[in-house]
Every structure is written in structure tokens, then in C-alpha cells.
Design an enzyme around this catalytic site. Structure first.
Site, mmCIF file in Angstrom:
data_model
loop_
_atom_site.group_PDB
_atom_site.id
_atom_site.type_symbol
_atom_site.label_atom_id
_atom_site.label_comp_id
_atom_site.label_asym_id
_atom_site.label_seq_id
_atom_site.Cartn_x
_atom_site.Cartn_y
_atom_site.Cartn_z
ATOM 1 N N HIS A 1 0.825 -1.208 0.000
ATOM 2 C CA HIS A 1 0.000 0.000 0.000
ATOM 3 C C HIS A 1 0.864 1.265 0.000
ATOM 4 O O HIS A 1 0.680 2.135 0.859
ATOM 5 C CB HIS A 1 -0.902 0.026 1.245
ATOM 6 C CG HIS A 1 -1.826 -1.154 1.367
ATOM 7 N ND1 HIS A 1 -2.299 -1.613 2.572
ATOM 8 C CD2 HIS A 1 -2.379 -1.949 0.424
ATOM 9 C CE1 HIS A 1 -3.105 -2.655 2.370
ATOM 10 N NE2 HIS A 1 -3.162 -2.886 1.071
HETATM 11 C C1 LIG Z 1 -0.493 -7.559 -4.854
HETATM 12 C C2 LIG Z 1 -1.329 -6.441 -4.303
HETATM 13 C C3 LIG Z 1 -2.386 -6.732 -3.440
HETATM 14 C C4 LIG Z 1 -3.157 -5.702 -2.925
HETATM 15 N N1 LIG Z 1 -4.280 -6.023 -2.198
HETATM 16 C C5 LIG Z 1 -5.158 -5.035 -1.880
HETATM 17 C C6 LIG Z 1 -6.428 -5.358 -1.350
HETATM 18 O O1 LIG Z 1 -6.807 -6.525 -1.198
HETATM 19 N N2 LIG Z 1 -7.263 -4.327 -1.028
HETATM 20 C C7 LIG Z 1 -6.901 -3.018 -1.187
HETATM 21 O O2 LIG Z 1 -7.675 -2.131 -0.835
HETATM 22 N N3 LIG Z 1 -5.702 -2.690 -1.726
HETATM 23 C C8 LIG Z 1 -4.850 -3.668 -2.115
HETATM 24 N N4 LIG Z 1 -3.693 -3.349 -2.740
HETATM 25 C C9 LIG Z 1 -3.393 -1.921 -2.965
HETATM 26 C C10 LIG Z 1 -4.289 -1.275 -4.022
HETATM 27 O O3 LIG Z 1 -4.522 -2.152 -5.096
HETATM 28 C C11 LIG Z 1 -3.639 0.029 -4.481
HETATM 29 O O4 LIG Z 1 -3.514 0.895 -3.361
HETATM 30 C C12 LIG Z 1 -4.405 0.764 -5.555
HETATM 31 O O5 LIG Z 1 -4.673 -0.081 -6.649
HETATM 32 C C13 LIG Z 1 -3.601 1.986 -6.010
HETATM 33 O O6 LIG Z 1 -4.271 2.616 -7.048
HETATM 34 P P1 LIG Z 1 -3.547 3.673 -7.977
HETATM 35 O O7 LIG Z 1 -4.556 4.117 -8.967
HETATM 36 O O8 LIG Z 1 -2.870 4.687 -7.127
HETATM 37 O O9 LIG Z 1 -2.358 2.879 -8.710
HETATM 38 P P2 LIG Z 1 -2.420 1.596 -9.636
HETATM 39 O O10 LIG Z 1 -3.718 0.882 -9.485
HETATM 40 O O11 LIG Z 1 -1.173 0.845 -9.372
HETATM 41 O O12 LIG Z 1 -2.410 2.194 -11.116
HETATM 42 C C14 LIG Z 1 -1.314 2.800 -11.733
HETATM 43 C C15 LIG Z 1 -1.400 2.497 -13.221
HETATM 44 O O13 LIG Z 1 -0.480 3.332 -13.922
HETATM 45 C C16 LIG Z 1 0.191 2.560 -14.888
HETATM 46 N N5 LIG Z 1 1.469 3.218 -15.152
HETATM 47 C C17 LIG Z 1 2.544 3.280 -14.333
HETATM 48 N N6 LIG Z 1 3.533 3.973 -14.924
HETATM 49 C C18 LIG Z 1 3.072 4.371 -16.127
HETATM 50 C C19 LIG Z 1 3.635 5.126 -17.179
HETATM 51 N N7 LIG Z 1 4.879 5.632 -17.110
HETATM 52 N N8 LIG Z 1 2.886 5.348 -18.294
HETATM 53 C C20 LIG Z 1 1.607 4.860 -18.396
HETATM 54 N N9 LIG Z 1 1.033 4.116 -17.408
HETATM 55 C C21 LIG Z 1 1.760 3.888 -16.280
HETATM 56 C C22 LIG Z 1 0.329 1.206 -14.235
HETATM 57 O O14 LIG Z 1 0.630 0.192 -15.166
HETATM 58 C C23 LIG Z 1 -1.026 1.060 -13.576
HETATM 59 O O15 LIG Z 1 -1.986 0.527 -14.456
HETATM 60 C C24 LIG Z 1 -2.864 -4.349 -3.253
HETATM 61 C C25 LIG Z 1 -1.810 -4.058 -4.117
HETATM 62 C C26 LIG Z 1 -1.052 -5.087 -4.643
HETATM 63 C C27 LIG Z 1 0.065 -4.743 -5.600
#
Ligand SMILES: Cc1cc2nc3c(=O)[nH]c(=O)nc-3n(C[C@H](O)[C@H](O)[C@H](O)COP(=O)(O)OP(=O)(O)OC[C@H]3O[C@@H](n4cnc5c(N)ncnc54)[C@H](O)[C@@H]3O)c2cc1C
Length: 493
Positions: free
Chosen positions: A434
Site C-alpha cells: 500500500h
Molecule cells: C499484490 C497487491 C495486493 C493488494 N491487495 C489489496 C487489497 O486486497 N485491497 C486493497 O484495498 N488494496 C490492495 N492493494 C493496494 C491497491 O490495489 C492500491 O492501493 C491501488 O490499486 C492503487 O491505485 P492507484 O490508482 O494509485 O495505482 P495503480 O492501481 O497501481 O495504477 C497505476 C497504473 O499506472 C500505470 N502506469 C505506471 N507507470 C506508467 C507510465 N509511465 N505510463 C503509463 N502508465 C503507467 C500502471 O501500469 C497502472 O496501471 C494491493 C496491491 C497489490 C500490488
């Protein structure tokens, strides 16, 4: 040319793009570095086990962690449409109400964010797990309640954003029924393209330029959003200059304040306890695909983390400072990964860690992974709370109703306590995956998520949280995407 470019189709980015389109803010293109989320393992709840460390995981590592045995710790991040929400365990928590109040940022109290959570939950439909392993039910009597919440000591089966059969990610809930968001996969963004002080588009890692009429929204997550900002000249001036990046705006807070929920697990092993590859379960594993297809039950329908606890580590208050994820599967604590055993796993994760690290670039090359220093256990009190938390968890699990499935703790083993336990934690702890805080609200970002000092640039993802919420971060990340779309649409009107 589109009006808005949304960078990163993760949990926040999918909500952002769909909501911008629904609200009529303008035309939207969503750029994602990874592929689509159509691989069957993304839908099957148990599939995440095989997705991690594969091509759909960025599979970052931290820098050697000074206070955690000098180890480089895994930082998995989803690399496909749906982002980390396409490889996570689907556990659904908003966080504590006072998490948001304590951010102390105007417009982000719990009363302010609750409507966004309500709206997101109408699309994601989180529901309490059905068909859990009997062991997972064993946590229900511990606090006399059956709905875990970080607001109180509590335990039982968790709620997940899944249907009986499938993962229901932000991508599935928000993107699939919109044909007014153009999604481009395989587009890794290097940096922002500038027109004076206005974000006019992006440059991809292969040099292609993509332009936007109204602006760019970074939703690339806590690792990539600050990295893109730094490669674009927004960040700590000296650091950028050292790497040969022209500092456009000295913003020393970008990349600071990185933190995550530290976690360490207890492993239990014994015949006929949890799911595992012991010979007695070979037939049921062979039938698992059928069991899943016909009845949505068995191990393939499990999101792995089935149940959980919130409790006070020292037991001297009814306010939880620890979260436990309970996984009724045998998890190997040493290689090989697959062993002919059965067992279960329960961890201790700190709800509100005090340690802070920072993210920096290794180079201006967009293909170079950033330097991720989580600062794990930089603050001694975090380690003390972990030690106390393990002691309390051991006591609690003795009272769990595990019946004939109960098994002994084999790692680190009940005799490991005190200083030995501290050493064990330093040498084996990881995180709950996280990471947050690298582009925090109230620092480099305005309360409406725009980057201070430039125009036409917003950040809306987990990186904006000033402090991590007290439970899992997926729902809060989507809430942030939803609110960002609201702010940008209001400005566009
Ligand atoms: C294995 C795992 C298990 C987890 N389990 C849970 C759970 O059960 N419950 C929960 O609440 N949270 C969980 N989490 C945490 C939760 O999923 C994240 O906090 C949340 O998804 C973050 O969202 P975000 O939009 O900030 O980033 P992300 O969902 O990571 O999205 C970022 C996106 O940007 C893309 N990206 C990155 N760099 C670039 C670039 N340079 N150009 C274009 N695209 C790019 C990535 O490929 C990705 O698709 C877990 C995380 C992981 C990794």
C-alpha cells in the site's frame, strides 16, 4: 487531439477517465503502459497468485532497507488496465473516518469524501465473502462481531470487490460500459510536454508525442506519478540537476513522505488445516476448476485474503493499531514456493506507521526503475508495535474457533519472542503493498489536486494521501480518482 490525457489505467485512473467522460468535461484518452486486463487469471479471484512477478506486475524492489536487515523488499504494482486493482486481493475498506479528518486538508474530511465513497461503492458493489474456508470463519467469535472494521477491535470475514465468480475492478466497473473513453495500452509515459507553464501533452518512452487541449492527469500510482513529475522537471531541484534534468519547478516535497503498511506473518502448518498441496487435497485441486466453474467455490474462487482482524497491539485500548490479513492457504516461508503441505497464514500490519522514506530517480531514462526507499522501521516505535502485535495475535488465534483445522505455528515459531522476534521482523517483514504519500495533498498539490506552480496538470491516485489510511488502500484510491474528476469537471464548466 483529446481534451484530457489520463496517465495510468489503474484503480484511480479508470474512475477518473470514466467520470470525466460521464460528466461531459471533454474528450478523454487513457494511456496505460501495460496490456489490457483480458487475461483469464485477472478475473479468477485466486489468479493473482500467478500474476505476481509476471509480465503484468512492475515487480519493483526497494533500495536496501537500512533498518530492515539491508534487504531489498518486493514492491509489486499492477501493470495492465486496472493497475494494482487487477492483481490485488480485492479487500474493501474505506479506512477510518478520522484518517481523513486527520489529513487536515481543507475539503478532505470524512464528511467531504463520504459521498465519493458512496458513488464508487454503487459501481464496485463490495460484498461480504461467501463460501469461505472454515478456518476463516474461526475468527468470527474473537470480538463478538462478524464485520471487521478499522474503527473498532473486530474480526471476521472480509468484504471484497468481487462477484461470486469474478474480480470486479475499477476497470471492469467503470471502463467496460463506456465507449467515450479511448484506452490506449502499451503507452508508457516518459514525461510531460510543456507549452510554457501549461501541460500540453506527454512524451512516451519511445519518443512519440501525444497532445491534450485542456490538460494531463497523472494517475500512475505512488511510484510512477512522482517519477513522471521529476522527469518533467518538477521535483527537488538539486536531485534533478544531478541527473541532467532541467528543473522547471523546484518542488522539494515530490517523492518525500513515501510510506506503506509494514507487515510480517505467522505461518501455520499441519495436515488437513488450510488449503495446500498435501496429497490428501490432490483430488480436490484436480477438481478445483470444475468446482469453480459449476459452483463458484473451492480454492480458485478464494481471493486468498478471506478474513481479518483489527486490534490494539498492546491490548490497552479498544482502538486498533494493527490489521491482520488471514489467508487459509499454506504459504511457504522458504523455497520451494510449492510444497506438499497444508496450512494457513496471518499477519500483523501496522495501521498507522510512523516511518517515512522517499522516492528518487535512478536516472532520467524512463525505463530505469526509480529508487524506492520505504524507510521501513526508520522510526523505532513501529518495530515495537509490531512485536507487541505479534504477541497479541498469537493470543487471539489461540481463542479462534479453528476446530479440527488448527495447526501449530512453524514460522517464526512461538518460542521466538522479545529481541529475537525484533530481529526476525527486521529480517523478514515486507509490506501490505500500500505505498502512498509521494505527491501529497497540502504539499506539492492543491486541495483540488492540481500541481502547484503550473497549469493544466493534476495528480489523482494513492500518491496524494498525506498519511496512509488505517486499512487497505484500493477504495481510497478510487475515491481520489472520483473526486479528481469532479474537481476537473467543475473547472472545465
Ligand atoms: C499484490 C497487491 C495486493 C493488494 N491487495 C489489496 C487489497 O486486497 N485491497 C486493497 O484495498 N488494496 C490492495 N492493494 C493496494 C491497491 O490495489 C492500491 O492501493 C491501488 O490499486 C492503487 O491505485 P492507484 O490508482 O494509485 O495505482 P495503480 O492501481 O497501481 O495504477 C497505476 C497504473 O499506472 C500505470 N502506469 C505506471 N507507470 C506508467 C507510465 N509511465 N505510463 C503509463 N502508465 C503507467 C500502471 O501500469 C497502472 O496501471 C494491493 C496491491 C497489490 C500490488
Amino acid at each position: 487531439m483529446r481534451d484530457y490525457l489520463v496517465i495510468g489505467a489503474g484503480s484511480a485512473g479508470c474512475v477518473m477517465a470514466a467520470e470525466l467522460a460521464r460528466r461531459g468535461a471533454g474528450s478523454v484518452m487513457l494511456l496505460e503502459a501495460g496490456p489490457a486486463e483480458t487475461h483469464p487469471l485477472v478475473s479468477i479471484p485466486f489468479g493473482l497468485v500467478w500474476l505476481m512477478n509476471g509480465p503484468r506486475d512492475w515487480a519493483f524492489k526497494t533500495t536496501p532497507q537500512t533498518h530492515a536487515g539491508g534487504r531489498e523488499i518486493s514492491v509489486p504494482r499492477g501493470r495492465m488496465v486496472g493497475g494494482s486493482g487487477s492483481i490485488n486481493s480485492m479487500v474493501w475498506f474505506r479506512g477510518r473516518q478520522d484518517d481523513f479528518d486527520n489529513w487536515g486538508v481543507d475539503g478532505w474530511s470524512y464528511a467531504d469524501v463520504a459521498p465519493a465513497f458512496d458513488a464508487v461503492e454503487q459501481e464496485l458493489h463490495p460484498v461480504r465473502l461467501t463460501k469461505a474456508h472454515p478456518l476463516s470463519h474461526g475468527l468470527e467469535p474473537l470480538f463478538g462481531n462478524t464485520s471487521p472494521t478499522p474503527e473498532a477491535q473486530s474480526g471476521g470475514l472480509l468484504s471484497h470487490n468481487k462477484t461470486r465468480y469474478r474480480r470486479r475492478s475499477a476497470a471492469r466497473a467503470y471502463l467496460r460500459r463506456r465507449n467515450d473513453v479511448e484506452v490506449r495500452t502499451g503507452c508508457e509515459v516518459d514525461r510531460i510536454l510543456w507549452n510554457n507553464d501549461r501541460a500540453a501533452g506527454v512524451v512516451l518512452a519511445d519518443g512519440t508525442e501525444v497532445r491534450a487541449a485542456k490538460g494531463v492527469v497523472l494517475c500512475a500510482g505512488s511510484v510512477a506519478s512522482p517519477a513522471i513529475l521529476m522527469r518533467s522537471g518538477i521535483g527537488p531541484k538539486d536531485h534533478l540537476s544531478q541527473l541532467g534534468i532541467d528543473p522547471r519547478l523546484d518542488s522539494p516535497d515530490i517523492g518525500e513522505n513515501l510510506h506503506d503498511h509494514p507487515g510480517v506473518g505467522l505461518h501455520f502448518e499441519g495436515p488437513r488445516s488450510g488449503y495446500g498441496l498435501e496429497p490428501a487435497q490432490w483430488l480436490s485441486w484436480a477438481l478445483a476448476p470444475l468446482n469453480y466453474a459449476l459452483a463458484a467455490s473451492g480454492p480458485l474462487s478464494s481471493p486468498t485474503v478471506e478474513a481479518g482482524l483489527f486490534f490494539n497491539a498492546r491490548g490497552n485500548s479498544d482502538q486498533p493499531d494493527v490489521q491482520t490479513h488471514f489467508i487459509p492457504f499454506h504459504l511457504a516461508h522458504k523455497p520451494p514456493k510449492y510444497q506438499a503441505k497444508a496450512g494457513y497464514f496471518a499477519d500483523v500490519c501496522l495501521c498507522r506507521p510512523k516511518s517515512r522514506g522517499r522516492l528518487r530517480l535512478a536516472s532520467k531514462d524512463p525505463k530505469a526503475p526509480p529508487l524506492i526507499d520505504l524507510g521501513l522501521f526508520a522510526d523505532d516505535s513501529d518495530l515495537d508495535t509490531m512485536v507487541a502485535g505479534i504477541g497479541r495475535l498469537r493470543e487471539l488465534l489461540k481463542d479462534a474457533d479453528f476446530g479440527k483445522h488448527r495447526a501449530p505455528e512453524v514460522h517464526p515459531g512461538e518460542t521466538v519472542t522479545g529481541e529475537a522476534l525484533k530481529t526476525h521482523i527486521r529480517n523478514s517483514a515486507g509490506t501490505a503493498y500500500h505505498p502512498v504519500g509521494t505527491v501529497r495533498l497540502g504539499g506539492p498539490l492543491s486541495e483540488r489536486l492540481s500541481v502547484n506552480g503550473v497549469r493544466g496538470l493534476w495528480v489523482a491516485d494513492a500518491s496524494v494521501m498525506p498519511q496512509v489510511t488505517s486499512a487497505n488502500t484500493n477504495a481510497p484510491s478510487m475515491m481520489i480518482g472520483w473526486r479528481g474528476a469532479q474537481f476537473i469537471s467543475e473547472e472545465a464548466a
